[in-house]
Scaffold this active site. Structure first.
Site: not given
Length: 291
Positions: A90-91, A127
């Protein structure tokens, strides 16, 4: 790719593999396969426990996003009406709005899809083409979104916990420093000492020094240590005055030993008694007296 062309930042799909966005949802795909969601299609989580956000810190993050883009995607879940609800980030979401972005990179998952997310992350972490920041973000996502601990990560990935902890420490760097690692300007080994510098400008100063002077990792550690020493305020010297009784004892004891006895103490009352000697003979005489 030319020598001057910087590698393009990879989105979260390079970590997760083929993460699908539900059809009909307001998502776009950018060059490189990155999936983005429109900000106006995302809602905040009403059960978010955090209700207060530091406006000054948000403005700083927004300025960073304007300059470097949003490096770490938010995590959302699809809800009714072709919309999404924030699970985490949310920040970053608020700062992206302040920065004037219309869309942001996002990882979309259903709440009951934790196990498949774990499998995709664990598989793709192996990977070789992931840069250290992407690996760090993968580790952090496993911890945050899949409720895993560093110990569980260590066992699942077959890596030392210290290795995982070092990758996670990269996420404590300022955004410009993370970009430098992501783009291969400095190595992970060079970046880790920078975590000790809280100031973004000091991190940038050392990064420039690393590049310009081709510093080794050890030299980088020394450069950071020197900067920190320069920033630490000099400790004022506190002179402890001995009581009359202690000074009288110091004089009498010195006369008895025929040596210049020195008594020192600190504020806590701890201290030392020093008895100097100039030769083996003097030492023997002192020992004989004390015995």
């Amino acid at each position: 790719m030319s020598k001057t062309e910087k590698p393009k930042p990879r989105g979260l799909e390079s970590i997760l593999g083929n993460v699908s966005i539900p059809t009909g949802q307001p998502a776009t795909s950018h060059a490189g396969g990155n999936s983005y969601l429109r900000l106006d299609s995302i809602e905040v989580n009403p059960f978010q426990p955090r209700t207060q956000f530091d406006e000054e810190a948000l403005e700083g993050l927004a300025q960073s996003i304007k300059t470097y883009g949003l490096i770490q995607p938010v995590t959302v879940r699809p809800i009714e009406g072709g919309r999404y609800q924030l699970i985490s980030g949310e920040r970053r979401y608020r700062a992206a709005k302040m920065a004037g972005l219309t869309e942001i990179p996002a990882y979309v998952r259903t709440v009951d899809d934790v196990q498949s997310v774990q499998m995709a992350l664990v598989e793709n972490i192996q990977r070789a083409d992931l840069n250290p920041i992407e690996v760090a973000l993968s580790y952090q996502m496993l911890i945050d979104e899949c409720s895993m601990t560093q110990e569980e990560l260590s066992g699942k990935l077959g890596k030392d916990r210290s290795t995982i902890a070092n990758y996670l420490r990269l996420l404590r760097l300022s955004t410009p420093a993370q970009v430098a690692v992501r783009d291969g300007l400095i190595s992970m080994g060079h970046a880790l000492p920078l975590v000790a510098l809280d100031d973004e400008h000091l991190q940038q100063k050392v990064i420039k020094q690393i590049v310009d002077e081709k510093l080794s990792v050890r030299q980088t550690e020394m450069a950071v240590k020197k900067l920190r020493n320069e920033l630490e305020p000099a400790k004022p010297k506190v002179r402890i005055t001995l009581s009359d009784e202690v000074r009288a004892f110091q004089t009498a004891f010195g006369k008895k030993l025929k040596s210049k006895v020195k008594i020192k103490k600190d504020l806590s009352g701890k201290g030392t008694i020093t008895i100097p000697f100039a030769s083996d003979d003097e030492l023997k005489k002192i020992m004989d007296i004390l015995q």
